[in-house]
Scaffold this motif. Structure first.
Motif, PDB file in Angstrom:
ATOM      1  N   SER A  43       1.149  -4.376   9.649  1.00 50.28           N
ATOM      2  CA  SER A  43       2.167  -4.378   8.607  1.00 50.28           C
ATOM      3  C   SER A  43       3.504  -4.881   9.146  1.00 50.28           C
ATOM      4  N   GLU A  44       4.365  -5.235   8.217  1.00 42.64           N
ATOM      5  CA  GLU A  44       5.721  -5.657   8.542  1.00 42.64           C
ATOM      6  C   GLU A  44       6.665  -4.542   8.136  1.00 42.64           C
ATOM      7  N   ASP A  99       0.877  -1.156   0.000  1.00 43.19           N
ATOM      8  CA  ASP A  99       0.000   0.000   0.000  1.00 43.19           C
ATOM      9  C   ASP A  99       0.920   1.212   0.000  1.00 43.19           C
ATOM     10  N   TYR A 106      -1.164   7.523   6.785  1.00 41.17           N
ATOM     11  CA  TYR A 106      -0.833   6.214   7.349  1.00 41.17           C
ATOM     12  C   TYR A 106      -1.444   6.098   8.735  1.00 41.17           C
ATOM     13  N   GLN A 145      -3.113   0.453  10.290  1.00 41.89           N
ATOM     14  CA  GLN A 145      -2.292  -0.099   9.213  1.00 41.89           C
ATOM     15  C   GLN A 145      -0.930  -0.521   9.756  1.00 41.89           C
ATOM     16  N   TYR A 146      -0.377   0.304  10.620  1.00 43.38           N
ATOM     17  CA  TYR A 146       0.930   0.016  11.213  1.00 43.38           C
ATOM     18  C   TYR A 146       0.905  -1.306  11.969  1.00 43.38           C
TER      19      TYR A 146
END
Length: 120
Positions: free
Chosen positions: A106-107, A91, A98, A102-103
């Motif tokens: 996510s990696e 993304d 952001y 989402q954080y």
């Protein structure tokens, strides 16, 4: 990919412009990327004054990097595929957009060591 503010163009009404003619060979008939990540990165600099092109190039760069993380067909053995958890997706967004949610899912890939930063 989280970009600095102003790097990813924002369009009125969030209307995404069509891919410019100058990028017509970026993808094949099937929609798959034809350019490699380094070609896309060079094109981003070459289209600094063309927001629609820059937008589509940033998305393509993210897609190219994500696809580089997937095993190539000849390496897709059952052992390798069992080690791959889920799908690798990208993304492209700006720091302002952001979200914490989402954080959390996510990696982090630290790629800063791959090249020196561009002078601002």
């Amino acid at each position: 990919m989280v970009l600095k503010p102003g790097v990813l163009p924002i369009f009125a009404g969030d209307d995404i412009p069509p891919i410019p003619d100058s990028l017509r060979n970026l993808r094949g008939q099937d929609g798959a990327l034809r350019w490699k990540a380094n070609q896309i990165a060079e094109a981003i600099e070459g289209h600094a004054e063309d927001p629609p092109a820059r937008y589509h190039l940033w998305l393509a760069l993210g897609e190219a990097w994500a696809s580089a993380c997937k095993p190539k067909a000849k390496f897709r053995t059952p052992e390798v595929m069992s080690a791959v958890v889920g799908d690798i997706d990208v993304d492209v967004t700006t720091a302002e957009e952001y979200r914490y949610s989402q954080y959390k899912v996510s990696e982090e890939l630290d790629l800063d060591h791959l090249s020196s930063p561009k002078p601002e």
